[in-house]
Design an enzyme around this catalytic site. Structure first.
Site, mmCIF file in Angstrom:
data_model
loop_
_atom_site.group_PDB
_atom_site.id
_atom_site.type_symbol
_atom_site.label_atom_id
_atom_site.label_comp_id
_atom_site.label_asym_id
_atom_site.label_seq_id
_atom_site.Cartn_x
_atom_site.Cartn_y
_atom_site.Cartn_z
ATOM 1 N N THR A 1 -7.718 7.577 12.868
ATOM 2 C CA THR A 1 -8.936 7.194 12.133
ATOM 3 C C THR A 1 -10.123 7.134 13.097
ATOM 4 O OG1 THR A 1 -7.589 5.984 10.551
ATOM 5 C CG2 THR A 1 -9.920 5.486 10.530
ATOM 6 N N LYS B 1 0.820 8.870 0.244
ATOM 7 C CA LYS B 1 1.924 9.510 0.982
ATOM 8 C C LYS B 1 2.920 10.185 0.033
ATOM 9 C CE LYS B 1 0.432 7.800 4.899
ATOM 10 N NZ LYS B 1 -0.239 8.659 5.880
ATOM 11 N N GLY C 1 0.747 -1.257 0.000
ATOM 12 C CA GLY C 1 0.000 0.000 0.000
ATOM 13 C C GLY C 1 0.775 1.304 0.000
ATOM 14 N N SER D 1 1.408 7.578 13.961
ATOM 15 C CA SER D 1 0.632 6.339 13.886
ATOM 16 C C SER D 1 0.439 5.763 15.294
ATOM 17 C CB SER D 1 1.301 5.339 12.957
ATOM 18 O OG SER D 1 2.624 5.181 13.336
HETATM 19 C C1 OXD Z 1 -0.743 5.648 7.181
HETATM 20 C C2 OXD Z 1 0.462 6.036 7.939
HETATM 21 O O1 OXD Z 1 -0.763 4.547 6.618
HETATM 22 O O2 OXD Z 1 0.482 7.167 8.435
HETATM 23 O O3 OXD Z 1 -1.674 6.448 7.127
HETATM 24 O O4 OXD Z 1 1.396 5.234 8.051
HETATM 25 MN MN MN Z 2 -1.177 8.375 7.785
#
Ligand code: OXD
Ligand code: MN
Length: 598
Positions: free
Chosen positions: A259, A212, A204, A254
């Site tokens: 979320t 990112k 991902g 993190s």
């Molecule tokens: C994400 C991270 O996956 O900040 O959002 O690592």
């Molecule tokens: Mn993130």
């Protein structure tokens, strides 16, 4: 001339000659444009299921959902292999990995050459932000992975419409899974060239290039150049009983529940009064100054790429509901008996007969909570899911102007140092508060304090240029935002002497956010402390909670010794960033130390 399998979606010469050059290097058998149609996506899903790249889940229980497993050595972002290749090392700064662009291009060329032989190269045009808005930026990702295409179709606004908006300023992204060799894995940003190159990964964050790589690393660089900000922030709206909605953004490293905060469920005491919560974004905010002098935010993404373990009916019912359809799960456990998925924390007891994230039968008898390698789902397993399916998605999600921000929230995981909440005195102090953000590991049972990792504005892995210059950009933005949001710091993770969390967290964090919004509206006083403004304990609403006013006092206490220790580590960190750290940051640090020593 290269031959496309289907209609080319642009006649922009810069685009076409770049694709030609990349195809000549990677040598795919076929080139296919991704048009964003459901028919094409469905054909790709079928193809991926036929090769085992995806497993189709139960159509009744999880309609249009799929499981994907990555290589076991390819399960997370790799900061050690992520580079910012600016012409000079100084531009990238000491916090980023850097290599001379010419040297890096030469190295990458070797790795990409012939890497798509026998494969298809997909050309995926996409927009970060609502197409046509002032915020939106267009990219093209070339990839040899159907998994990446399908993720990008969820995470971005991709296809024909994005292609129509392409001009020469598009962001070029090239991704090849190649041999998935961790020794030759590179995630490289060339900010001056609007270019991202990712090779030898299929995971991902390394390969969904819009996220990112573009929306934070390249965008932060562009933001500085063009006078706006790209931040690692959630965007949340709180609706009051009178129907007015007030928005905040929040940056957290993190493992701090970002979320969960973005999708929080109001506590009963607020729900019954008519308060509601609306999610605009869970990870990234692009911020611009509006004609009213306020800071306006959009979420440039179209989906959520969330961590699965720990997500459940209690911690985040909205995220869980979002994943019930049109979702790609990565590296979670599979339950073949009913074609569903499972991860640690989803339910108290795992169902029988699970297949673990590597594809092997999972033996629950061997599971040891303290040893993450025994888990059924990988600790960093994910769901890629559509924002539009989130029950609390804001009706401003697709707004071209975004939402005006009243408060910016910084946060980290600190056992003792940071209080539940404090407010910065002004924008400059707020920038300092963001710059000194940190998270620490806590050995919860023993109450021991772990290792502190400084993570300014949660941007340590994502700033596309020198961190010192990034602080300067924050200070410069403060000068042009006439009506700036207030800046706060929170810590939901304060522990008692036995190492237990004191604050309930989750939905109850709304009690603290409401205090901030009252501050922004000028409706409540605060107490000036050594570190900034704090609430009067009685102004944090604890109705319906199992804690007392004394607990709130404890949560708000400032341990001067611990803070003075922290100041030393901040000074060391600023020294590590180097001489681009603005003097104003040192002035704030001096002031903090002076206040604490008084
Ligand atoms: C994400 C991270 O996956 O900040 O959002 O690592
Ligand atoms: Mn993130």
């Amino acid at each position: 001339m290269i031959k496309y399998e289907n209609a080319c979606l642009t006649d922009n010469k810069t685009v076409l000659s770049w694709i030609e050059e990349m195809a000549a290097m990677t040598q795919p058998d076929k080139i296919v444009w991704i048009d964003g149609s459901e028919e094409q996506a469905e054909a790709l899903r079928k193809e991926a299921c036929s090769t085992g790249e995806l497993i189709k889940l139960n159509e009744e229980l999880l309609p249009d959902c799929y499981l994907h497993r990555t290589a076991v050595n390819d399960v997370a972002r790799v900061e050690s292999r992520t580079f910012i290749c600016t012409p000079t090392k100084e531009e990238a700064g000491n916090i980023n990995n850097w290599m001379d662009p010419a040297e890096m291009y030469a190295k990458l060329k070797k790795l990409y050459t012939g890497s798509m032989k026998g494969k298809t190269m997909y050309v995926l045009p996409y927009s970060m932000g609502v197409i046509g808005s002032d915020f939106a930026k267009i990219g093209i990702e070339l990839t040899d992975s159907i998994y990446v295409v399908l993720n990008m179709l969820i995470m971005t606004r991709a296809g024909k419409k994005a292609a129509e908006a392409i001009d020469d300023s598009f962001i070029r992204g090239l991704h090849a899974v190649a041999d998935c060799d961790p020794e030759n894995r590179y995630i490289v940003q060339f900010p001056q060239d609007n270019t991202i190159m990712s090779v030898n990964s299929g995971y991902g964050g390394n390969v969904i290039l819009g996220k990112k790589c573009f929306a934070l690393r390249i965008a932060s660089y562009l933001g500085r150049k063009e006078g706006w900000m790209a931040e690692h922030m959630l965007i949340l709206g709180i609706e009051y009983p009178d129907g007015s909605i007030h928005y905040v953004t929040g940056a957290f490293p993190s493992a701090c529940g970002k979320t969960n905060l973005a999708m929080l469920v109001p506590p009963e005491v607020y729900k019954k009064q008519g308060y509601k919560v609306w999610t605009v974004g869970d990870d990234i905010a692009w911020l611009r100054v509006g004609s009213d002098g306020r800071l306006w935010a959009v979420n440039p993404e179209a989906g959520f790429f969330g961590v699965a373990p720990g997500t459940n009916e209690h911690s985040n019912p909205n995220a869980l509901a979002t994943t019930k359809k049109e979702t790609i799960f990565t590296n979670v456990a599979y339950h073949p008996a009913d074609g569903t998925v499972w991860w640690e924390g989803l339910t108290k007891e795992p169902p029988e007969g699970l297949i673990d994230w590597t594809g092997k039968p999972w033996d629950p008898a061997k599971y040891n909570k303290a040893d993450k390698t025994t888990a059924a789902a990988h600790p960093n397993s994910r769901f890629t899911t559509m924002a539009k399916n989130c029950p609390c998605i804001s009706d401003k999600f697709d707004s071209v102007t975004g939402v005006p921000i009243d408060c910016i929230i910084f946060g980290g995981r600190r056992a003792r140092t940071a209080p539940l909440v404090y407010q910065s005195r002004d924008w400059q102090h707020g920038t300092f508060v963001g710059a000194i953000m940190a998270s620490e590991t806590t050995a919860a049972a023993a109450g021991a304090v772990g290792v502190v990792r400084r993570d300014p504005m949660a941007m340590r892995p994502f700033a596309g240029y020198n961190m010192g210059d990034y602080f300067r950009h924050w200070l410069d933005m403060g000068k042009v935002i006439k009506n700036p949001p207030l800046i706060f710091n929170v810590n939901w993770f304060r522990t008692d002497a036995e190492g237990h969390f004191i604050w309930p967290g989750f939905g109850d964090n709304m009690r603290v956010v409401l205090w901030m919004l009252k501050r922004a509206a000028g409706e409540v006083d605060a107490v000036e402390t050594e570190i900034g403004y704090e609430p009067k304990p009685e102004d944090i609403n604890i109705e319906g909670l199992d804690i007392t006013l004394d607990t709130v006092k404890e949560l708000l206490s400032v341990d001067k010794e611990a803070w003075l220790e922290d100041c030393k580590s901040i000074r060391e960190f600023f020294a590590q960033i180097g001489d681009h750290v603005p003097q104003e940051m040192y002035d704030e640090l001096d002031k903090l130390e002076k206040n604490l020593k008084k």
